[in-house]
Enzyme design. Structure first.
Site, PDB file in Angstrom:
ATOM      1  N   SER A 148       0.869  -1.168   0.000  1.00  0.00           N
ATOM      2  CA  SER A 148       0.000   0.000   0.000  1.00  0.00           C
ATOM      3  C   SER A 148       0.912   1.225   0.000  1.00  0.00           C
ATOM      4  O   SER A 148       1.702   1.406   0.924  1.00  0.00           O
ATOM      5  CB  SER A 148      -0.871  -0.018   1.258  1.00  0.00           C
ATOM      6  N   LYS A 174      -0.987  -1.091  -4.530  1.00  0.00           N
ATOM      7  CA  LYS A 174      -2.158  -0.278  -4.181  1.00  0.00           C
ATOM      8  C   LYS A 174      -1.699   1.147  -3.986  1.00  0.00           C
ATOM      9  O   LYS A 174      -0.707   1.391  -3.289  1.00  0.00           O
ATOM     10  CB  LYS A 174      -2.777  -0.828  -2.894  1.00  0.00           C
ATOM     11  N   LYS A 176      -2.987   5.150  -2.932  1.00  0.00           N
ATOM     12  CA  LYS A 176      -4.032   5.895  -2.242  1.00  0.00           C
ATOM     13  C   LYS A 176      -4.472   7.030  -3.150  1.00  0.00           C
ATOM     14  O   LYS A 176      -3.626   7.673  -3.798  1.00  0.00           O
ATOM     15  CB  LYS A 176      -3.487   6.451  -0.924  1.00  0.00           C
ATOM     16  N   ASP A 201      -7.163   2.991  -3.356  1.00  0.00           N
ATOM     17  CA  ASP A 201      -7.903   3.072  -2.083  1.00  0.00           C
ATOM     18  C   ASP A 201      -8.204   4.529  -1.761  1.00  0.00           C
ATOM     19  O   ASP A 201      -7.281   5.342  -1.620  1.00  0.00           O
ATOM     20  CB  ASP A 201      -7.049   2.442  -0.966  1.00  0.00           C
ATOM     21  N   GLU A 226     -11.080   0.649  -3.618  1.00  0.00           N
ATOM     22  CA  GLU A 226     -11.322   0.297  -2.218  1.00  0.00           C
ATOM     23  C   GLU A 226     -11.997   1.467  -1.495  1.00  0.00           C
ATOM     24  O   GLU A 226     -11.510   2.596  -1.540  1.00  0.00           O
ATOM     25  CB  GLU A 226      -9.982  -0.061  -1.561  1.00  0.00           C
ATOM     26  N   ASP A 251     -13.796  -1.773   2.767  1.00  0.00           N
ATOM     27  CA  ASP A 251     -12.869  -1.872   3.894  1.00  0.00           C
ATOM     28  C   ASP A 251     -13.619  -1.339   5.123  1.00  0.00           C
ATOM     29  O   ASP A 251     -14.269  -2.108   5.849  1.00  0.00           O
ATOM     30  CB  ASP A 251     -11.594  -1.059   3.566  1.00  0.00           C
ATOM     31  N   LYS A 275      -9.728  -6.929   7.798  1.00  0.00           N
ATOM     32  CA  LYS A 275      -8.709  -6.500   8.766  1.00  0.00           C
ATOM     33  C   LYS A 275      -9.060  -7.083  10.122  1.00  0.00           C
ATOM     34  O   LYS A 275     -10.194  -6.945  10.599  1.00  0.00           O
ATOM     35  CB  LYS A 275      -8.656  -4.973   8.854  1.00  0.00           C
ATOM     36  N   GLY A 303      -3.933  -4.038   5.972  1.00  0.00           N
ATOM     37  CA  GLY A 303      -2.900  -3.726   6.957  1.00  0.00           C
ATOM     38  C   GLY A 303      -3.215  -2.431   7.677  1.00  0.00           C
ATOM     39  O   GLY A 303      -3.995  -1.608   7.189  1.00  0.00           O
TER      40      GLY A 303
HETATM   41  O1  OSB Z   1      -7.242   1.829   4.333  1.00  0.00           O
HETATM   42  O2  OSB Z   1      -6.048   0.114   4.110  1.00  0.00           O
HETATM   43  C1  OSB Z   1      -6.234   1.205   4.635  1.00  0.00           C
HETATM   44  C2  OSB Z   1      -3.239   2.151   6.820  1.00  0.00           C
HETATM   45  C3  OSB Z   1      -3.874   2.751   7.885  1.00  0.00           C
HETATM   46  C4  OSB Z   1      -5.233   2.873   7.859  1.00  0.00           C
HETATM   47  C5  OSB Z   1      -5.968   2.394   6.780  1.00  0.00           C
HETATM   48  C6  OSB Z   1      -5.343   1.774   5.705  1.00  0.00           C
HETATM   49  C7  OSB Z   1      -3.949   1.689   5.722  1.00  0.00           C
HETATM   50  C8  OSB Z   1      -3.166   1.129   4.633  1.00  0.00           C
HETATM   51  C9  OSB Z   1      -1.776   0.663   4.971  1.00  0.00           C
HETATM   52  O3  OSB Z   1      -3.531   1.117   3.478  1.00  0.00           O
HETATM   53  C10 OSB Z   1      -1.588  -0.800   4.899  1.00  0.00           C
HETATM   54  C11 OSB Z   1      -0.259  -1.193   5.498  1.00  0.00           C
HETATM   55  O4  OSB Z   1       0.741  -1.090   4.788  1.00  0.00           O
HETATM   56  O5  OSB Z   1      -0.216  -1.594   6.677  1.00  0.00           O
HETATM   57 MG    MG Z   2      -8.378   0.714   2.975  1.00  0.00          MG
END
Ligand code: OSB
Ligand code: MG
Length: 383
Positions: A148, A174, A176, A201, A226, A251, A275, A303
Site C-alpha cells: 500500500s 495499491k 491511495k 484506495d 477500495e 474496507d 482487517k 494492513g
Molecule cells: O485503508 O487500508 C487502509 C493504513 C492505515 C489505515 C488504513 C489503511 C492503511 C493502509 C496501509 O492502506 C496498509 C499497510 O501497509 O499496513
Molecule cells: Mg483501505
C-alpha cells in the site's frame, strides 16, 4: 465423552491469569499519507496474556486519532482496562473462540477486543504446540504480498516508489487516492506500468456526485476501488457498483460477517478487505471469510501499519483458503528500522511470505528488551 478426552481438554484449558497492556512509541521509516491524514509516529498498544506457563501476544490496530475508525490508542486502552479485561480475567477457556461470549455486551470497539482475542489465540497455539495458522484452519503455506503506497508529494515520486516495490517482487500495487490526486495519477501510473496489478484506495474521500471521476478511472484496468464512499455506507456503494465496471472493494464499512452478508446481498462490493482489528479478531476474520467464500467473493488481508506482532497475526490469517488476492501484508523493513519480532517479517523476491512451521503465533518471536525500551506506559491486571 470418555475419560481420555476429558483429560486432554483439561490439559489444554487456558486460564486467563494475567493480562498486560503496553503502549509503545514507534517511528515509521517514512510518513504514510492517506485521504484522512499523515502518520509517522505510531502509538502501538500490545496485549500480553499469560496462563501461568505460556504467554500470548496481540496488537491493537487502532490509529492515533479517530480518522480511519472511531477507535484510537487511547479509547482502546480505556475500553480494555475498564470493560474488556475485567470481563475476561480469571476465566478458563478451551479455545480462544469462547472470548466473544465474554464481550458480547460491549458494543463496537472491535480493535480493542481484537488486541486481547488475538493474544488468546497466540497463547492457545503455543500451549497446544501447533502453529497459529494451522490452529485457525489455514492451508496456504505461502501468501502473496502487495504493498500500500501512500499519497506522495509528486507523481514522479510515486512512480519511483512503485518501481522500487515492483523490483522487490511485490505482486500487487495499491495506491491511495483523494480528490485532486486521482484520475491523472492513475493515468500516469498505468502509462508507466502497463502490466502491474493495480488498485486504488480512497478511504471514503468521495460521494456519488463524483461518479464521472470513477467512470474515467474505469478505463485503466484497475483491480478494484477500495472504499470510495462514506465509511458507514453500503447503499451508495451499491449504486456506484451498478454504474462502473471496476469492482468495488469495501474496507471501513465491514465490521462483521453480517455486514459482509448484507453488502454482498445488495451488490455493494465484489471484493472485501478483511482487517483483524476491524472485525474483532481471528473468529471475526473466519466468519467474514466464510460468508464471502460461500458467495464467491474473494477477500484479502488489509494492513494497519502494524508492528511485527500484528503483522505475524496478519500473515497467519492470510493462510485461509479464500484469501485469494495479494494483501497489504509486507516486509517489516518497509516500516521499521528494527521490528519487535525476531526474525522480522520477510517477503521473498517472489513477493511471498512463508508461514513459520514452529508452534505458536507471534509469541515465540517477540523481543522483550526492545519492547521495554519502546514502552511509554504499561499496566498489569492479575486474576
Ligand atoms: O485503508 O487500508 C487502509 C493504513 C492505515 C489505515 C488504513 C489503511 C492503511 C493502509 C496501509 O492502506 C496498509 C499497510 O501497509 O499496513
Ligand atoms: Mg483501505
Amino acid at each position: 465423552m470418555n475419560g481420555a478426552l476429558i483429560f486432554l481438554s483439561l490439559e489444554h484449558r487456558v486460564f486467563i491469569k494475567q493480562i498486560e497492556l503496553r503502549e509503545l512509541r514507534m517511528q515509521l521509516l517514512h510518513p504514510f499519507e492517506t485521504s484522512f491524514g499523515v502518520t509517522q509516529q505510531r502509538r502501538i498498544l500490545i496485549v500480553k496474556v499469560t496462563d501461568g506457563s505460556h504467554a500470548g501476544y496481540g496488537e491493537v490496530t487502532a490509529g492515533e486519532g479517530p480518522f480511519y475508525s472511531h477507535e484510537t490508542t487511547e479509547t482502546a486502552w480505556h475500553v480494555l482496562r475498564d470493560f474488556i479485561i475485567p470481563a475476561a480475567l480469571g476465566k478458563g477457556i478451551d479455545t480462544a473462540g469462547e472470548f466473544a461470549s465474554f464481550v458480547g455486551g460491549i458494543r463496537g470497539h472491535n480493535m480493542a477486543k481484537a488486541g486481547l482475542e488475538t493474544a488468546l489465540w497466540d497463547l492457545e497455539a503455543t500451549s497446544k504446540q501447533v502453529p497459529l495458522w494451522k490452529l485457525i484452519g489455514g492451508t496456504r503455506e505461502k501468501i502473496d504480498c502487495g504493498v500500500s503506497i501512500g499519497i506522495k508529494p509528486t507523481i514522479e515520486k510515486l512512480l519511483q516508489t512503485i518501481e522500487t516495490e515492483v523490483r522487490a517482487g511485490y505482486r500487487r500495487i495499491k495506491i491511495k487516492i483523494k480528490p485532486g490526486w486521482d484520475v491523472e495519477v492513475v493515468r500516469q501510473v498505468r502509462g508507466a506500468f502497463p502490466q502491474i496489478l493495480l488498485m486504488a484506495d480512497a478511504n471514503s474521500a468521495y460521494t456519488l456526485a463524483d461518479i464521472d471521476l470513477f467512470r474515467k478511472m474505469d478505463r485503466y484496468n484497475i483491480m478494484m476501488f477500495e472504499q470510495p464512499l462514506h465509511y458507514e455506507d453500503m447503499i451508495d456503494h451499491a449504486e456506484l457498483q451498478k454504474k462502473i465496471q471496476t469492482p468495488v472493494c469495501l474496507d471501513e464499512s465491514i465490521h462483521s460477517a453480517d455486514d459482509a452478508r448484507k453488502a454482498i446481498q445488495i451488490g455493494a462490493c465484489r471484493i472485501i478487505n478483511v482487517k483483524l482489528g476491524r472485525v474483532g479478531g481471528h473468529a471475526g476474520v473466519r466468519a467474514v471469510h466464510d460468508v464471502c467464500r460461500d458467495h464467491g467473493i474473494p477477500v484479502w488481508c488489509g494492513g494497519m501499519l502494524e508492528s511485527g506482532i500484528g503483522r505475524l497475526h496478519n500473515v497467519a490469517l492470510s493462510s485461509l483458503e479464500n484469501f485469494s488476492l495479494p494483501g497489504d501484508v509486507s516486509d517489516s523493513k518497509r516500516y521499521w528500522t528494527e521490528d519487535i519480532v525476531d526474525p522480522p517479517v520477510e517477503v521473498s523476491s517472489q513477493g511471498q511470505i512463508t508461514q513459520r512451521s514452529q508452534p505458536g503465533g507471534p509469541g515465540p518471536y517477540v523481543k522483550p528488551a526492545l519492547i521495554d525500551q519502546l514502552t511509554v506506559r504499561s499496566q498489569v491486571f492479575s486474576a
